[in-house]
Write a protein that holds these residues in place. Structure first.
Motif, PDB file in Angstrom:
ATOM      1  N   TYR A   1      18.193  -5.588 -32.911  1.00  0.00           N
ATOM      2  CA  TYR A   1      18.680  -6.889 -32.559  1.00  0.00           C
ATOM      3  C   TYR A   1      19.023  -7.734 -33.931  1.00  0.00           C
ATOM      4  O   TYR A   1      18.392  -7.180 -35.071  1.00  0.00           O
ATOM      5  N   PRO A   2      19.715  -8.830 -33.920  1.00  0.00           N
ATOM      6  CA  PRO A   2      20.203  -9.378 -32.887  1.00  0.00           C
ATOM      7  C   PRO A   2      21.563  -8.691 -32.497  1.00  0.00           C
ATOM      8  O   PRO A   2      21.940  -7.815 -33.173  1.00  0.00           O
TER       9      PRO A   2
ATOM     10  N   LYS B   1      18.429 -11.711 -29.020  1.00  0.00           N
ATOM     11  CA  LYS B   1      17.406 -11.494 -30.089  1.00  0.00           C
ATOM     12  C   LYS B   1      16.173 -10.575 -29.452  1.00  0.00           C
ATOM     13  O   LYS B   1      15.342  -9.851 -30.237  1.00  0.00           O
ATOM     14  N   ASP B   2      16.017 -10.348 -28.427  1.00  0.00           N
ATOM     15  CA  ASP B   2      15.175  -9.538 -27.548  1.00  0.00           C
ATOM     16  C   ASP B   2      15.634  -8.731 -26.279  1.00  0.00           C
ATOM     17  O   ASP B   2      16.511  -9.339 -25.726  1.00  0.00           O
ATOM     18  N   GLU B   3      14.735  -8.042 -25.613  1.00  0.00           N
ATOM     19  CA  GLU B   3      15.130  -7.407 -24.261  1.00  0.00           C
ATOM     20  C   GLU B   3      15.146  -8.523 -23.163  1.00  0.00           C
ATOM     21  O   GLU B   3      16.009  -8.391 -22.400  1.00  0.00           O
ATOM     22  N   THR B   4      14.167  -9.317 -23.297  1.00  0.00           N
ATOM     23  CA  THR B   4      14.183 -10.327 -22.340  1.00  0.00           C
ATOM     24  C   THR B   4      15.798 -11.036 -22.171  1.00  0.00           C
ATOM     25  O   THR B   4      16.331 -11.382 -21.303  1.00  0.00           O
ATOM     26  N   ALA B   5      16.135 -11.672 -23.536  1.00  0.00           N
ATOM     27  CA  ALA B   5      17.390 -12.120 -23.496  1.00  0.00           C
ATOM     28  C   ALA B   5      18.528 -11.239 -23.171  1.00  0.00           C
ATOM     29  O   ALA B   5      19.325 -11.835 -22.512  1.00  0.00           O
ATOM     30  N   LEU B   6      18.406 -10.200 -23.594  1.00  0.00           N
ATOM     31  CA  LEU B   6      19.199  -9.079 -23.142  1.00  0.00           C
ATOM     32  C   LEU B   6      19.612  -9.149 -21.603  1.00  0.00           C
ATOM     33  O   LEU B   6      20.602  -9.054 -21.328  1.00  0.00           O
ATOM     34  N   ILE B   7      18.409  -9.108 -21.119  1.00  0.00           N
ATOM     35  CA  ILE B   7      18.515  -8.875 -19.422  1.00  0.00           C
ATOM     36  C   ILE B   7      19.274 -10.024 -18.882  1.00  0.00           C
ATOM     37  O   ILE B   7      20.080  -9.927 -18.060  1.00  0.00           O
ATOM     38  N   THR B   8      18.898 -11.457 -19.327  1.00  0.00           N
ATOM     39  CA  THR B   8      19.532 -12.462 -18.931  1.00  0.00           C
ATOM     40  C   THR B   8      20.842 -12.784 -19.018  1.00  0.00           C
ATOM     41  O   THR B   8      21.684 -13.086 -18.120  1.00  0.00           O
ATOM     42  N   ALA B   9      21.159 -12.317 -20.175  1.00  0.00           N
ATOM     43  CA  ALA B   9      22.585 -12.558 -20.697  1.00  0.00           C
ATOM     44  C   ALA B   9      23.452 -11.535 -20.085  1.00  0.00           C
ATOM     45  O   ALA B   9      24.537 -11.769 -19.368  1.00  0.00           O
ATOM     46  N   TYR B  10      23.051 -10.305 -19.853  1.00  0.00           N
ATOM     47  CA  TYR B  10      23.587  -9.225 -18.989  1.00  0.00           C
ATOM     48  C   TYR B  10      23.893  -9.536 -17.753  1.00  0.00           C
ATOM     49  O   TYR B  10      25.069  -9.574 -17.324  1.00  0.00           O
ATOM     50  N   ARG B  11      22.810 -10.033 -17.086  1.00  0.00           N
ATOM     51  CA  ARG B  11      23.083 -10.424 -15.660  1.00  0.00           C
ATOM     52  C   ARG B  11      23.997 -11.641 -15.430  1.00  0.00           C
ATOM     53  O   ARG B  11      24.723 -11.724 -14.603  1.00  0.00           O
ATOM     54  N   SER B  12      24.282 -12.600 -16.399  1.00  0.00           N
ATOM     55  CA  SER B  12      24.770 -13.792 -16.417  1.00  0.00           C
ATOM     56  C   SER B  12      26.184 -13.335 -16.486  1.00  0.00           C
ATOM     57  O   SER B  12      27.006 -13.997 -15.808  1.00  0.00           O
ATOM     58  N   ILE B  13      26.449 -12.787 -17.420  1.00  0.00           N
ATOM     59  CA  ILE B  13      27.957 -12.018 -17.891  1.00  0.00           C
ATOM     60  C   ILE B  13      28.552 -11.551 -16.617  1.00  0.00           C
ATOM     61  O   ILE B  13      29.549 -11.442 -16.053  1.00  0.00           O
ATOM     62  N   GLU B  14      27.661 -10.503 -16.013  1.00  0.00           N
ATOM     63  CA  GLU B  14      28.161  -9.864 -14.648  1.00  0.00           C
ATOM     64  C   GLU B  14      28.539 -10.822 -13.675  1.00  0.00           C
ATOM     65  O   GLU B  14      29.403 -10.680 -12.963  1.00  0.00           O
TER      66      GLU B  14
END
Length: 226
Positions: free
Chosen positions: A55-56, A80-93
């Motif tokens: 990251y980032p 910045k981390d996996e938690t943010a990655l999961i949230t961002a990925y699902r939001s974009i989907e």
């Protein structure tokens, strides 16, 4: 897959543009530096790439239809981390409304200097290479210059001296001067790409960020001829 196959298959499918991932594959084939990235088809694939790259990161919705990603809120910066990655990925989907072919997971390239480069196919003159000030200033200041392809290195270097903001290429706020030879190679290769790939109508690299002294294509779009 060969570059000509990427373009040919997109034309066969009736697509008007390549997605960012395939656009950068074409650029990379022509020795234009691009960001390290992967086109994740699942959250697990995104996590794997993040673990390998670190990251980032930046996440973007990938689509041949939804090409204006920022305006459609399909870009998440500074993951910045996996938690943010999961949230961002699902939001974009969710915001992609089923029109995405994946999520682009990309290293985050930082730089205070943003340029724009590209190619447009003029009805009279054929492929023309464009260069200028990029980022949010491209449309506002319109500080760009053009050359008819093919270009020589001397032509590309002349283009750098023609923009009003040319001093941005010199040492800037403690940053080194831009590697003008590397930048010239990009412009020359854009001209070559336009000459060799007749199915391409337009190429837009914006921003072309200066990382240290090296230009890197952070976002790219290739539009196909109708």
């Amino acid at each position: 897959m060969e570059i000509k196959d990427i373009i040919a298959k997109a034309v066969e499918r009736g697509e008007k543009a390549l997605n960012e991932y395939d656009s950068k594959k074409v650029l990379q084939h022509y020795s234009i530096p691009v960001t390290k990235e992967c086109l994740a088809k699942s959250l697990d694939e995104a996590k794997t790439f993040a673990a390998e790259t670190g990251y980032p990161l930046v996440l973007k919705g990938s689509s041949t239809v939804l090409t204006h990603k920022t305006e459609m809120n399909l870009v998440e910066l500074g993951i910045k981390d996996e938690t943010a990655l999961i949230t961002a990925y699902r939001s974009i989907e969710e915001r992609g409304h089923g029109q995405l072919d994946g999520v682009l997971v990309q290293e985050m390239v930082s730089g205070q200097r943003e340029l724009v480069a590209g190619m447009t196919r003029d009805l009279q003159f054929g492929p023309c290479v464009m260069f200028g000030l990029g980022g949010i200033f491209t449309e506002v200041l319109k500080d760009v210059t053009f050359r008819i392809a093919p270009l020589k290195t001397a032509d590309a270097l002349d283009m750098m001296d023609e923009i009003r903001a040319k001093k941005i290429l010199d040492s800037f706020r403690g940053k080194p001067a831009v590697d003008r030879k590397a930048l010239a190679d990009i412009l020359v290769n854009l001209g070559r790409l336009g000459m060799e790939q007749d199915a391409i109508a337009e190429i837009d690299i914006n921003p072309l960020i200066i990382k240290g002294d090296t230009p890197v294509a952070v976002d790219a779009l290739i539009v196909l001829r109708s």
